[in-house]
Design a protein around this motif. Structure first.
Motif, PDB file in Angstrom:
ATOM      1  N   MET A  80    -156.160 -60.490 -24.727  1.00  0.00           N
ATOM      2  CA  MET A  80    -154.849 -59.876 -24.974  1.00  0.00           C
ATOM      3  C   MET A  80    -154.936 -58.870 -26.115  1.00  0.00           C
ATOM      4  O   MET A  80    -154.430 -57.748 -26.028  1.00  0.00           O
ATOM      5  N   MET A  81    -155.580 -59.268 -27.203  1.00  0.00           N
ATOM      6  CA  MET A  81    -155.674 -58.386 -28.372  1.00  0.00           C
ATOM      7  C   MET A  81    -156.541 -57.162 -28.074  1.00  0.00           C
ATOM      8  O   MET A  81    -156.277 -56.071 -28.568  1.00  0.00           O
ATOM      9  N   ARG A  82    -157.573 -57.345 -27.272  1.00  0.00           N
ATOM     10  CA  ARG A  82    -158.489 -56.239 -26.977  1.00  0.00           C
ATOM     11  C   ARG A  82    -157.889 -55.254 -25.966  1.00  0.00           C
ATOM     12  O   ARG A  82    -158.018 -54.043 -26.104  1.00  0.00           O
ATOM     13  N   ASN A  83    -157.225 -55.784 -24.951  1.00  0.00           N
ATOM     14  CA  ASN A  83    -156.768 -54.947 -23.848  1.00  0.00           C
ATOM     15  C   ASN A  83    -155.360 -54.395 -24.037  1.00  0.00           C
ATOM     16  O   ASN A  83    -154.977 -53.449 -23.352  1.00  0.00           O
ATOM     17  N   TRP A  84    -154.618 -55.023 -24.927  1.00  0.00           N
ATOM     18  CA  TRP A  84    -153.247 -54.551 -25.175  1.00  0.00           C
ATOM     19  C   TRP A  84    -153.047 -54.476 -26.686  1.00  0.00           C
ATOM     20  O   TRP A  84    -152.751 -55.482 -27.320  1.00  0.00           O
ATOM     21  N   PRO A  85    -153.250 -53.293 -27.247  1.00  0.00           N
ATOM     22  CA  PRO A  85    -153.224 -53.169 -28.723  1.00  0.00           C
ATOM     23  C   PRO A  85    -151.969 -53.742 -29.362  1.00  0.00           C
ATOM     24  O   PRO A  85    -152.025 -54.271 -30.475  1.00  0.00           O
ATOM     25  N   ALA A  87    -150.571 -56.355 -28.771  1.00  0.00           N
ATOM     26  CA  ALA A  87    -150.641 -57.815 -28.856  1.00  0.00           C
ATOM     27  C   ALA A  87    -151.528 -58.288 -29.997  1.00  0.00           C
ATOM     28  O   ALA A  87    -151.721 -59.491 -30.164  1.00  0.00           O
ATOM     29  N   ALA A  88    -152.057 -57.364 -30.786  1.00  0.00           N
ATOM     30  CA  ALA A  88    -152.982 -57.751 -31.851  1.00  0.00           C
ATOM     31  C   ALA A  88    -152.375 -58.789 -32.783  1.00  0.00           C
ATOM     32  O   ALA A  88    -153.076 -59.656 -33.302  1.00  0.00           O
ATOM     33  N   ARG A  89    -151.073 -58.702 -33.002  1.00  0.00           N
ATOM     34  CA  ARG A  89    -150.417 -59.664 -33.893  1.00  0.00           C
ATOM     35  C   ARG A  89    -149.418 -60.545 -33.144  1.00  0.00           C
ATOM     36  O   ARG A  89    -148.528 -61.143 -33.768  1.00  0.00           O
ATOM     37  N   LEU A  90    -149.571 -60.625 -31.814  1.00  0.00           N
ATOM     38  CA  LEU A  90    -148.607 -61.404 -31.036  1.00  0.00           C
ATOM     39  C   LEU A  90    -149.233 -62.210 -29.904  1.00  0.00           C
ATOM     40  O   LEU A  90    -148.516 -62.898 -29.177  1.00  0.00           O
ATOM     41  N   ALA A  91    -150.540 -62.132 -29.711  1.00  0.00           N
ATOM     42  CA  ALA A  91    -151.169 -62.771 -28.553  1.00  0.00           C
ATOM     43  C   ALA A  91    -150.771 -64.241 -28.446  1.00  0.00           C
ATOM     44  O   ALA A  91    -150.834 -64.984 -29.431  1.00  0.00           O
ATOM     45  N   LEU A  92    -150.340 -64.643 -27.265  1.00  0.00           N
ATOM     46  CA  LEU A  92    -149.922 -66.003 -26.919  1.00  0.00           C
ATOM     47  C   LEU A  92    -148.587 -66.416 -27.541  1.00  0.00           C
ATOM     48  O   LEU A  92    -148.074 -67.499 -27.247  1.00  0.00           O
ATOM     49  N   HIS A  93    -148.016 -65.578 -28.375  1.00  0.00           N
ATOM     50  CA  HIS A  93    -146.794 -65.932 -29.103  1.00  0.00           C
ATOM     51  C   HIS A  93    -145.566 -65.659 -28.254  1.00  0.00           C
ATOM     52  O   HIS A  93    -145.572 -64.777 -27.401  1.00  0.00           O
ATOM     53  N   ASN A  94    -144.477 -66.396 -28.502  1.00  0.00           N
ATOM     54  CA  ASN A  94    -143.224 -66.155 -27.801  1.00  0.00           C
ATOM     55  C   ASN A  94    -142.245 -65.328 -28.617  1.00  0.00           C
ATOM     56  O   ASN A  94    -141.077 -65.185 -28.248  1.00  0.00           O
ATOM     57  N   HIS A  95    -142.700 -64.755 -29.729  1.00  0.00           N
ATOM     58  CA  HIS A  95    -141.845 -63.906 -30.559  1.00  0.00           C
ATOM     59  C   HIS A  95    -141.522 -62.612 -29.823  1.00  0.00           C
ATOM     60  O   HIS A  95    -142.404 -61.981 -29.246  1.00  0.00           O
ATOM     61  N   SER A  96    -140.249 -62.209 -29.836  1.00  0.00           N
ATOM     62  CA  SER A  96    -139.812 -61.005 -29.114  1.00  0.00           C
ATOM     63  C   SER A  96    -139.590 -59.863 -30.093  1.00  0.00           C
ATOM     64  O   SER A  96    -138.516 -59.763 -30.709  1.00  0.00           O
ATOM     65  N   PRO A  97    -140.577 -58.980 -30.264  1.00  0.00           N
ATOM     66  CA  PRO A  97    -140.441 -57.924 -31.265  1.00  0.00           C
ATOM     67  C   PRO A  97    -139.305 -56.945 -30.987  1.00  0.00           C
ATOM     68  O   PRO A  97    -138.780 -56.320 -31.903  1.00  0.00           O
TER      69      PRO A  97
END
Length: 409
Positions: A80-85, A87-97
């Motif tokens: 997630m972090m590699r393929n979707w920049p 998501a670097a600080r949100l991978a697997l998280h349910n936080h809605s930025p």
């Protein structure tokens, strides 16, 4: 001034007009007026414990994810972090930025990102410790209980097994990387409440850590706290002398708040109804009778709701005691034996607030909390300035009650 006079030393910290505050403003500048309160009320002579403050764990998210036990889940996060920049600080998280209304349009935008300069680092545990130390020193706080921010939303995660894994990873990261660097920082770690067995494992893993002083149920609206599956969890905490806290959180998409069209409305109600639901189940099902030695704390839901609940539950109990067979006294009596944190303290009417504090026996049950760096934070001077409390009550609320509850010595 003559040529031989030394040049005046500029103040180390500025006092800022509100419109200057941004996400990059130094914490010490935002909190400069707290020093004025410290001097005015002599707070340096008080033992002050801040029972609810926060750090921005998403700034360290890639580091936290390395503590995931499952190699499959860890690999998923890395992809997630590699393929979707984004998501670097949100991978697997349910936080809605896209819906972080709490981070904008408020009094202080600082919580959206603690982007102020810190020496030698821009992320990680060293930076977190530096930021916490700045806030503690500015507010004359001796011990600060630090929680994450978005991680408190994991109780609403759509995948319970991911929620459990994330909380376990965060707890291990915080205990290994943050707590050892500053003995004044303490925490109540979040319980993976969707999994009672994992709750027990969490308590047994961290209960002896010197910086862990209790455990939390975080923003969890869907689990009945009275379920029999949780009884071993409460027994474990009672046996170890560790408190359980219920930390409320906002939600604008549950069955009640989804009808509200303003964040203000949802913020006013959802923090309160979250803990009102847990409180009702906790008391009416006799949890305080079953575990009389378990210290219970209600966090970040204000205080105005507590007298209402006392009256409402007492009224219903007197008419239908058959629904609460374990109780040996009215619900309000149990509520006065629990603990409450002060923030946000609804102070719009002196008489109402005084009545609220009297109803909860505040000198013996209320504990100061700042909720820093959230936009509605309170400094210790807010407690010190209450006109209807004597010095003994203020000392208890600011730190002495917390000293006893958390065995701080």
């Amino acid at each position: 001034m003559t040529a031989t006079d030394p040049a005046p030393t500029p103040p180390a910290v500025r006092r800022l007009p509100t419109q200057e505050i941004t996400t990059r403003t130094d914490s010490r500048e935002i909190l400069a007026n707290a020093r004025r309160d410290t001097e005015r009320y002599g707070l340096d002579d008080y033992f002050i414990v801040d029972v609810d403050s926060h750090h921005v764990e998403l700034d360290s998210w890639p580091e936290i994810l390395t503590y995931l036990d499952s190699p499959v889940m860890r690999d998923t996060a890395e992809q997630m972090m590699r393929n979707w920049p984004n998501a670097a600080r949100l991978a697997l998280h349910n936080h809605s930025p896209g819906l972080t209304m709490q981070d904008v349009s408020g009094r202080i935008p600082h919580q959206a990102s603690l982007a102020e300069d810190t020496p030698d680092t821009t992320s990680g545990a060293h930076r977190d410790v530096t930021l916490v130390q700045r806030a503690m020193n500015a507010m004359s706080i001796d011990v600060q209980v630090v929680f994450p921010q978005p991680m408190l939303e994991t109780g609403l995660h759509p995948q319970p097994e991911v929620a459990t894994a994330l909380l376990q990873a965060y707890n291990r990261w915080f205990a290994a990387e943050v707590l050892p660097r500053e003995p004044r920082i303490k925490t109540m770690l979040g319980l993976p409440f969707e999994n009672p067995d994992a709750c027990l494992e969490t308590i047994r893993e961290f209960a002896d850590h010197p910086g862990v002083i209790g455990f939390l149920v975080t923003s969890q609206r869907h689990a009945g706290v009275h379920r029999n599956a949780y009884m071993p969890v409460y027994r474990e905490l009672e046996d170890r002398g560790l408190p359980i806290g219920f930390h409320a959180g906002p939600n604008q998409s549950d069955t009640m708040t989804s009808t509200m069209n303003k964040f203000l409305s949802a913020h006013a109600m959802s923090f309160v109804t979250c803990n009102m639901t847990h409180m009702t189940n906790w008391v009416i099902n006799g949890i305080p009778e079953r575990f009389p030695g378990l210290k219970t704390i209600w966090i970040e839901s204000g205080l105005a709701w507590v007298p209402f609940m006392m009256q409402r539950l007492d009224h219903e109990y007197y008419m239908r005691q058959s629904d609460a067979p374990l109780l040996t006294k009215p619900p309000s009596h149990y509520m006065r034996e629990m603990y409450y944190t002060s923030q946000p303290m609804e102070w719009t009417d002196d008489a109402l607030l005084e009545s609220t504090l009297r109803a909860i026996d505040a000198p013996n049950t209320l504990m100061y909390s700042s909720d820093w760096p959230h936009w509605d934070f309170d400094v210790p001077g807010r407690i010190a300035s209450l006109p209807f409390l004597d010095s003994h009550a203020k000392r208890n609320i600011l730190g002495e009650t917390a000293r006893k509850v958390f065995n701080l010595g």
